[in-house]
Design an enzyme around this catalytic site. Structure first.
Site, PDB file in Angstrom:
ATOM      1  N   GLU A  29     -93.696  33.886  26.485  1.00  0.00           N
ATOM      2  CA  GLU A  29     -94.626  34.132  27.582  1.00  0.00           C
ATOM      3  C   GLU A  29     -94.205  33.390  28.849  1.00  0.00           C
ATOM      4  OE1 GLU A  29     -97.195  36.092  27.952  1.00  0.00           O
ATOM      5  OE2 GLU A  29     -97.130  36.931  25.923  1.00  0.00           O
ATOM      6  N   GLY A  30     -93.697  32.183  28.709  1.00  0.00           N
ATOM      7  CA  GLY A  30     -93.297  31.413  29.880  1.00  0.00           C
ATOM      8  C   GLY A  30     -94.489  30.723  30.543  1.00  0.00           C
TER       9      GLY A  30
END
Length: 442
Positions: free
Chosen positions: A19-20
């Site tokens: 997802e970051g």
């Protein structure tokens, strides 16, 4: 009772990796805002979060995902399988997971097929086109690997010398035909930007004014002209003589080969050429037949000597063969022919003899087939009702193939089969009763 699982640190780290982390909120193309590790529920413009707060928001989002996975799955799962399904459902959405084939195969106990089915969710829409995304391919592979990891790392040994791997042709559909597109999502700024690293080169435009085929032909012609210089121009071909007009039919009369040439004596240069007489065909005169001489004497009436008399037109021709010598039949033969003659009286009544009609042979009463048809109708009705109530629609299925529509069609077919069987059974029973009373119906 099936135990309830909780999301472990393994699933959380896997989700955070793909997802970051986004510190400031950014706006999505659909108007919503996102922040942290893909959190959208409470994100708003201008909000900022730290990494710890972003992880807390992720745990808050995973509560609903873990609850859905626990309630929708009925097969006992290991912690790794539960973590992989939670990461998978978090990415595609709970509603998509509810209608996916992966959940169906998990509930059927086909766990290996379910793990392979997770790899099919690897496409996304980018700039109005659905393409294969490289990051999604890697994310599905990581989730599949986690799903297949046994608890405690107790891997089953598969020695290469014992079981030599072979090619699985049926799994070729999992191999993409073209390389996935490497797409990168920016984690900075107030707007989410998605960039494609391997931007496809634009197609070359054809030159204006002429087609590519014409340009290629001209280039080849120019190249050949430089390799093979032009030779001396060939002499112009002489014009063909014009065809003479066809002679008139009168001039096309055949001439005799032995006819001598016609010479005309002009009698000098100034002498006038004599005109030829026109040619005429004169039919030959018929030979005169010798008429009989008429002798007329004085003091006697005039007599005409005639030829033989003409035959009478109404006279019957005489037979030209031996039939004229045949005699008339005798009286005894005439009486015998009269006795053998058949006289037909048209006024006599005609006796009508009807053709015997054989009664139709009724087929044997097949009560077993009718009962089987009725049972089949009831089975269709019950199965369609059960399917419409309990089945769940798949994501890739169209609306007209939903479980309710299929179940309704099966119920209608079952009612039809049962009605036909009941009608035919009552008809057979009525015919059997008529035959028992002695008044069969034809």
């Amino acid at each position: 009772m099936k135990p309830r699982h909780h999301v472990s640190r393994t699933a959380i780290e896997l989700i955070k990796r793909f997802e970051g982390y986004r510190r400031k909120a950014a706006q999505l193309p659909d108007g919503r805002w996102t922040i942290g590790y893909g959190h959208t529920l409470t994100a708003r413009q201008g909000a900022e979060v730290s990494e710890d707060d972003a992880e807390a928001l992720l745990l808050y989002d995973l509560i609903a995902v873990a609850k859905a996975v626990n309630e929708l799955t009925f097969t006992p799962l290991t912690q790794n399988q539960f973590d992989a399904l939670c990461a998978f459902a978090f990415n595609i959405g709970v509603e998509s997971f509810r209608a996916s084939r992966v959940l169906k195969q998990v509930n059927e106990g086909a766990l290996i097929q379910a793990a392979c089915g997770m790899e099919l969710w690897r496409k996304a829409e980018f700039e109005g086109e659905v393409i294969l995304i490289d990051a999604l391919v890697r994310r599905r592979a990581a989730e599949k690997a986690l799903f297949l990891t046994p608890p405690g790392g107790a891997w089953v040994p598969v020695p290469s010398a014992v079981l030599k791997p072979g090619l699985d042709i049926e799994a070729e559909a999992l191999v993409p035909a073209s390389p996935p597109a490497p797409v990168v999502t920016s984690l900075e700024g107030e707007a989410v930007r998605v960039l494609r690293e391997d931007e496809p080169a634009p197609r070359p435009l054809p030159p204006e004014g002429e087609s590519p085929v014409t340009a290629a032909a001209e280039a080849v012609t120019a190249r050949l002209a430089t390799v093979f210089p032009d030779e001396a121009a060939a002499p112009a071909a002489e014009p063909e003589p014009e065809a003479e007009p066809a002679p008139h039919l009168e001039d096309a009369r055949p001439q005799a080969d032995f006819a001598p040439p016609i010479t005309v004596d002009t009698g000098g240069e100034d002498a006038a050429e004599p005109e030829a007489e026109p040619f005429e065909l004169v039919p030959p005169e018929p030979a005169a037949e010798e008429a009989p001489e008429l002798v007329i004497e004085e003091n006697e009436p005039e007599r005409v000597v005639e030829g033989p008399a003409a035959p009478d037109l109404f006279e019957q021709p005489s037979p030209a063969n031996d039939a004229r010598a045949a005699e008339a039949p005798s009286v005894d033969e005439a009486e015998a022919a009269a006795r053998e003659r058949v006289v037909i009286d048209d006024t006599a009544p005609y006796e009508f003899i009807p053709t015997p009609v054989q009664p139709l042979q009724r087929p044997k009463d097949g009560y077993l087939s009718l009962v089987s048809l009725a049972v089949l109708g009831l089975a269709f009705f019950a199965g369609g009702l059960f399917w419409a109530v309990n089945a769940q629609a798949g994501l890739e299925q169209p609306a007209w193939m939903s479980p309710k529509v299929v179940g309704a069609l099966a119920c209608v077919a079952g009612v039809g089969f049962f009605s036909i069987a009941l009608f035919l059974l009552l008809q057979r029973l009525g015919q059997a009763a008529e035959r028992a009373d002695g008044n069969p119906r034809i």
